[in-house]
Design a protein around this motif. Sequence first.
Motif, mmCIF file in Angstrom:
data_model
loop_
_atom_site.group_PDB
_atom_site.id
_atom_site.type_symbol
_atom_site.label_atom_id
_atom_site.label_comp_id
_atom_site.label_asym_id
_atom_site.label_seq_id
_atom_site.Cartn_x
_atom_site.Cartn_y
_atom_site.Cartn_z
ATOM 1 N N CYS A 1 0.847 -1.196 0.000
ATOM 2 C CA CYS A 1 0.000 0.000 0.000
ATOM 3 C C CYS A 1 0.883 1.246 0.000
ATOM 4 O O CYS A 1 1.794 1.373 0.837
ATOM 5 C CB CYS A 1 -0.888 0.014 1.235
ATOM 6 N N PRO A 2 0.649 2.159 -0.941
ATOM 7 C CA PRO A 2 1.447 3.400 -0.946
ATOM 8 C C PRO A 2 1.081 4.264 0.256
ATOM 9 O O PRO A 2 -0.088 4.346 0.649
ATOM 10 C CB PRO A 2 1.049 4.065 -2.256
ATOM 11 N N ILE A 3 2.090 4.892 0.851
ATOM 12 C CA ILE A 3 1.882 5.732 2.040
ATOM 13 C C ILE A 3 2.370 7.143 1.747
ATOM 14 O O ILE A 3 3.504 7.328 1.292
ATOM 15 C CB ILE A 3 2.638 5.168 3.254
ATOM 16 N N SER A 4 1.521 8.107 1.981
ATOM 17 C CA SER A 4 1.903 9.518 1.877
ATOM 18 C C SER A 4 1.474 10.210 3.169
ATOM 19 O O SER A 4 0.379 9.950 3.691
ATOM 20 C CB SER A 4 1.242 10.179 0.674
ATOM 21 N N LEU A 5 2.317 11.073 3.699
ATOM 22 C CA LEU A 5 2.080 11.697 4.996
ATOM 23 C C LEU A 5 1.936 13.199 4.863
ATOM 24 O O LEU A 5 2.625 13.835 4.052
ATOM 25 C CB LEU A 5 3.227 11.398 5.960
ATOM 26 N N THR A 6 1.036 13.758 5.659
ATOM 27 C CA THR A 6 0.982 15.207 5.808
ATOM 28 C C THR A 6 2.047 15.638 6.816
ATOM 29 O O THR A 6 2.624 14.814 7.533
ATOM 30 C CB THR A 6 -0.404 15.651 6.289
ATOM 31 N N ALA A 7 2.305 16.929 6.858
ATOM 32 C CA ALA A 7 3.309 17.438 7.795
ATOM 33 C C ALA A 7 2.910 17.124 9.238
ATOM 34 O O ALA A 7 3.751 16.761 10.069
ATOM 35 C CB ALA A 7 3.491 18.937 7.603
ATOM 36 N N SER A 8 1.606 17.232 9.522
ATOM 37 C CA SER A 8 1.142 16.956 10.883
ATOM 38 C C SER A 8 1.302 15.477 11.232
ATOM 39 O O SER A 8 1.757 15.137 12.330
ATOM 40 C CB SER A 8 -0.322 17.368 11.012
ATOM 41 N N GLN A 9 0.949 14.602 10.290
ATOM 42 C CA GLN A 9 1.098 13.176 10.548
ATOM 43 C C GLN A 9 2.557 12.798 10.733
ATOM 44 O O GLN A 9 2.898 12.009 11.621
ATOM 45 C CB GLN A 9 0.489 12.378 9.395
ATOM 46 N N ARG A 10 3.442 13.367 9.926
ATOM 47 C CA ARG A 10 4.870 13.053 10.046
ATOM 48 C C ARG A 10 5.404 13.489 11.403
ATOM 49 O O ARG A 10 6.198 12.779 12.045
ATOM 50 C CB ARG A 10 5.636 13.733 8.910
ATOM 51 N N HIS A 11 4.959 14.681 11.854
ATOM 52 C CA HIS A 11 5.433 15.184 13.148
ATOM 53 C C HIS A 11 4.983 14.260 14.282
ATOM 54 O O HIS A 11 5.786 13.912 15.161
ATOM 55 C CB HIS A 11 4.887 16.599 13.371
ATOM 56 N N ARG A 12 3.724 13.842 14.259
ATOM 57 C CA ARG A 12 3.218 12.981 15.328
ATOM 58 C C ARG A 12 3.854 11.596 15.288
ATOM 59 O O ARG A 12 4.143 11.010 16.340
ATOM 60 C CB ARG A 12 1.698 12.868 15.214
ATOM 61 N N LEU A 13 4.113 11.071 14.097
ATOM 62 C CA LEU A 13 4.739 9.756 13.990
ATOM 63 C C LEU A 13 6.182 9.792 14.472
ATOM 64 O O LEU A 13 6.649 8.857 15.139
ATOM 65 C CB LEU A 13 4.661 9.253 12.547
ATOM 66 N N LYS A 14 6.907 10.863 14.141
ATOM 67 C CA LYS A 14 8.293 10.980 14.614
ATOM 68 C C LYS A 14 8.330 11.095 16.145
ATOM 69 O O LYS A 14 9.204 10.516 16.802
ATOM 70 C CB LYS A 14 8.958 12.197 13.974
ATOM 71 N N LYS A 15 7.387 11.844 16.675
ATOM 72 C CA LYS A 15 7.346 11.995 18.124
ATOM 73 C C LYS A 15 7.070 10.656 18.796
ATOM 74 O O LYS A 15 7.650 10.328 19.847
ATOM 75 C CB LYS A 15 6.254 13.011 18.497
ATOM 76 N N ALA A 16 6.175 9.855 18.158
ATOM 77 C CA ALA A 16 5.879 8.534 18.724
ATOM 78 C C ALA A 16 7.038 7.562 18.530
ATOM 79 O O ALA A 16 7.326 6.734 19.388
ATOM 80 C CB ALA A 16 4.609 7.977 18.091
ATOM 81 N N ALA A 17 7.722 7.661 17.390
ATOM 82 C CA ALA A 17 8.788 6.709 17.076
ATOM 83 C C ALA A 17 10.014 6.907 17.949
ATOM 84 O O ALA A 17 10.727 5.937 18.240
ATOM 85 C CB ALA A 17 9.164 6.814 15.600
ATOM 86 N N TRP A 18 10.272 8.140 18.374
ATOM 87 C CA TRP A 18 11.501 8.407 19.126
ATOM 88 C C TRP A 18 11.249 8.950 20.535
ATOM 89 O O TRP A 18 12.189 9.319 21.227
ATOM 90 C CB TRP A 18 12.371 9.404 18.355
ATOM 91 N N GLY A 19 9.987 8.986 20.942
ATOM 92 C CA GLY A 19 9.687 9.480 22.284
ATOM 93 C C GLY A 19 10.128 8.487 23.353
ATOM 94 O O GLY A 19 9.938 7.276 23.226
#
Length: 388
Positions: A7-25
Motif C-alpha cells: 500500500c502506498p503511504i503519503s504523509l501530511t506534515a502533521s502526521q509526520r510530526h506525530r509519527l516521529k514523536k511517537a517513534a523516538w519518544g
Amino acid sequence: MPVAAACPISLTASQRHRLKKAAWGHKTPHQSRIRARIVLLAAQGQANARIARETGVHLDTVRAWRRRFAEQGLPGLTDRKRPGRPASFTTLQTAQVKALACQLPAETGTPLSRWSCPELAREAVARRIVPTLSASTVRRWLTRDAIKPWQHRSWIFITAPDFRRKAERVPDLYVRTFNGTPLGADEYVISADEKTSIQARCRCHPTLAPGQARAMRVNHTYGRGGALAYLAAYDVHRAKVFGRTEARTGIDPFMALVTQVMSQEPYASAKRVFWVVDNGSSHRGKAAADRLTAAFPNAVLVHTPVHASWLNQVEIFFSVVQRKVVSPNDFTDLAQVGDRLRVFEDRYNATAQPFQWKFTTSDLDDLLARLDRHTADHPEESSVALAA
C-alpha cells in the motif's frame, strides 16, 4: 502466484510530526514506537521486507500496520477494542461497594473507626453484595473515583467572639502596622510560645550513620531520661531567637523568658515591644497582659484568637527545631537536650532570614468568607461546633 503490491503511504506534515514523536519518544510504549517506525519507513518508499528487517518484526506485521494506516490513518495504529472475558462484577455491585466505602463504619454497626480495603472486601461479602471479593479489587475500584476511606482530615469552626478584629492585628504587626499606624524604627514584634515535653530518649544501641544505599539507623528501644520545656521568643523582623529550657511551663518560666529578652538592647530602651502569644495558660487573658506591662511598661501583649495559634510565627521556628534538632530523638540526658538547643540557637541566629509570611488581612477576609458560605450551606455543623 502474484504478490499483492504494498500500500502506498503519503504523509501530511502533521502526521509526520506525530509519527516521529511517537517513534523516538522516551515515554512511548514499545508497540506504538514500532508501528510509527513502520509507517515512516513505508512513507520513504521502502519495501515491506526491508522494513521488517530494520524493525525486527514479521513481514506480515509490517503488511498489517501499513494497510491499517493506509485505510484509517493515525487512528488505525491503535489497538482495536477486544471483548475480553466477561466481567466478574456488575456495575451495580461496584457502585454498592463504593457507596459502602462512603459511609462511616459506625453508621453500619461495624466496630471500626475507618474502612480499609480488606475490611471493605469482608463487609461486602458479609452483606452478600458479592460472593467473593479481594482487597486489591476494592482498591482498584476506589482509585478510579479517588475514594480513600482510610484517610481523614480534621477541621474546626471559629468560635472566638470578634475573631477578625483579634486576628487582623497579628498579620498587621508582621507588616509593621498596629491599629492602622506604621511602627517606628524603635518598635519591635516578638513571637513567643512554649514547646512542651521534649524528651531525652537514650537509645539502647548507638545510632548508626548513613552509608552507601543505607539510611541512618536508630534503635527503637530506649530508656527515658525525663522531659523539659523549650520556651522561645522570635523577633519577627530581625529573625533572632531567644530561648531557654525549663523543667515545666507556667507563669514564672514565661516571665523569665520575657525578662531575658526585655533586659537587653534594643528592647530595653524600645518605645514598644509587641509580644504575640496564643492563649496558653502561662500568658492567657487580661491578667497576663497587666502582669507583663507592670514588669515592663514598654511591652504590649497581643493574643491570637482561640484556635488561631497558627498565626504565631514562632510555631514555624518550632517546626524547624523538631525536624533539625529533636528528631530522631537520641539524647543521653536532659543536659544534652538543653546544650543541643542552645548551640542550635547560635547556629540559627548566625544565618537566619525573616520568614516570608504571606497571610495578609485580605487572605483573612477570604478565609472568613469561605467559612461563612460553608456555615450557610451546613447550619447543623455550625450549631454543633458552637455548642461544643
